[in-house]
Design an enzyme around this catalytic site. Structure first.
Site, PDB file in Angstrom:
ATOM      1  N   LYS A  62       0.870  -1.176   0.000  1.00  0.00           N
ATOM      2  CA  LYS A  62       0.000   0.000   0.000  1.00  0.00           C
ATOM      3  C   LYS A  62       0.908   1.227   0.000  1.00  0.00           C
ATOM      4  O   LYS A  62       1.210   1.807   1.051  1.00  0.00           O
ATOM      5  CB  LYS A  62      -0.925  -0.037   1.216  1.00  0.00           C
ATOM      6  CG  LYS A  62      -2.164   0.793   1.026  1.00  0.00           C
ATOM      7  CD  LYS A  62      -3.233   0.394   2.025  1.00  0.00           C
ATOM      8  CE  LYS A  62      -4.288   1.448   2.151  1.00  0.00           C
ATOM      9  NZ  LYS A  62      -4.920   1.860   0.919  1.00  0.00           N
TER      10      LYS A  62
HETATM   11  N1  PMP Z   1      -7.959  -1.607  -2.770  1.00  0.00           N
HETATM   12  C1  PMP Z   1      -7.290  -0.445  -2.748  1.00  0.00           C
HETATM   13  C2  PMP Z   1      -6.455  -0.084  -3.932  1.00  0.00           C
HETATM   14  C3  PMP Z   1      -7.402   0.412  -1.642  1.00  0.00           C
HETATM   15  O1  PMP Z   1      -6.730   1.570  -1.624  1.00  0.00           O
HETATM   16  C4  PMP Z   1      -8.221   0.041  -0.558  1.00  0.00           C
HETATM   17  C5  PMP Z   1      -8.370   0.963   0.616  1.00  0.00           C
HETATM   18  N2  PMP Z   1      -7.412   0.707   1.591  1.00  0.00           N
HETATM   19  C6  PMP Z   1      -8.894  -1.187  -0.625  1.00  0.00           C
HETATM   20  C7  PMP Z   1      -8.738  -1.985  -1.744  1.00  0.00           C
HETATM   21  C8  PMP Z   1      -9.741  -1.660   0.513  1.00  0.00           C
HETATM   22  O2  PMP Z   1      -8.927  -2.120   1.581  1.00  0.00           O
HETATM   23  P1  PMP Z   1      -9.373  -1.983   3.103  1.00  0.00           P
HETATM   24  O3  PMP Z   1     -10.653  -2.736   3.235  1.00  0.00           O
HETATM   25  O4  PMP Z   1      -8.252  -2.608   3.859  1.00  0.00           O
HETATM   26  O5  PMP Z   1      -9.528  -0.544   3.371  1.00  0.00           O
END
Ligand code: PMP
Length: 292
Positions: A153
């Protein structure tokens, strides 16, 4: 920005409008850094330890040393929530490579910057009259794992931003990115699920999706509800043929999908979505003591 917004910056709490980092921070110059988005419900950070674990793994993957331990970061988030006036909100926690010379080499960046912003966030504003989000399948492909592993991320979201621009131009609420092979990966900041013949399906993370914390929870809630779940590769046709479709994410929470590339889905919000949405709210109640 909300006027209540507060930022913790390298040990100092400030109104966000006064929190600044130097212009030669490699987070700004090159997107060199990692981040998490964390929801606050009833003054508690939801699933904080999972976010901190993912942050630590993202940082390790880009060889970035976070100068605080996980316990210290937990204390930072608690301090920030104490200073934030709203009961519910959203925290953007970032660790950047820090200041350095103009070249991209991170070798001379010696001190990472840690930034945590508490604010409000609405990911996709759904019109009251509109039952759910209108999606479009973007022509912008998700970066492949041999370029930048989608499980990291990082602060580099430019291909997601290009997909969002395309969705804006098309009058859609959200874009779905396919992987290099043309199979479904995820949304610009959310994971995607479909329901077909009573089964709950989502692409495996190896297809180019972030290992979403909400995605993991929704799979568990589905299983606990006796719904058959499967992580399996999906094509664009599978989206069009779905009985239901929805998005998940920390910012997005759960968002029902009304249409994909202007093809209306038969049910929005569908019965499986509604059950999972209730179970999601119950989990927030259990872990954070209710939602405002
Ligand atoms: N995909 C991407 C590219 C994201 O940025 C996010 C947000 N964090 C998600 C999926 C969803 O992940 P999460 O449920 O951990 O927020």
């Amino acid at each position: 920005m909300n006027t209540h917004s507060i930022t913790w910056l390298n040990g100092q709490l400030l109104p966000t409008s006064q929190a600044t980092v130097p212009v030669n921070d490699h987070g700004l110059l090159y997107g060199d850094g990692v981040f998490e988005g964390i929801r606050i419900y009833r003054r508690r950070a939801f699933r904080l330890q999972k976010h901190l674990q993912r942050l630590a793994l993202s940082a390790r993957a880009i060889a970035l040393e976070i100068p605080l331990s996980s316990d210290e970061l937990t204390a930072v988030i608690e301090q920030l929530i104490d200073a934030f006036p709203d009961d519910d909100g959203y925290i953007r926690l970032m660790v950047t490579r820090g200041e350095g010379p103009l070249g991209l080499n991170p070798k001379s960046c010696t001190q990472a910057n840690i930034i945590a912003i508490a604010d409000q966030l609405t990911m996709i504003a759904i019109d009251e009259l509109q039952a759910g989000a209108r999606l479009m399948v973007s022509s912008v492909r998700r970066l492949s794992a041999d370029g930048l592993d989608p499980r990291i991320k990082s602060l580099n979201y430019l291909n997601h931003i290009l997909a969002k621009i395309e969705a804006n131009h098309a009058g859609a609420d959200e874009a779905i990115l396919l992987n290099a092979q043309g199979r479904v990966a995820e949304g610009t900041a959310d994971n995607i699920f479909i329901v077909r013949n009573g089964r709950l399906l989502t692409p495996p993370c190896s297809e180019g999706a972030l290992e979403g914390i909400t995605r993991e929870l929704v799979l568990q809630l589905g299983q606990a509800d006796g719904i058959e779940t499967s992580e399996q590769p999906l094509g664009v046709y599978d989206l069009y043929a779905a009985d239901e479709c929805f998005l998940t994410g920390t910012g997005a929470e759960l968002i029902a999908v009304a249409s994909i590339d202007c093809r209306s889905l038969p049910s929005c919000p569908g019965p499986v979505f509604q059950r999972l949405q209730q179970a999601f709210r119950r989990t927030i109640d259990q872990e954070c003591g209710g939602i405002a």
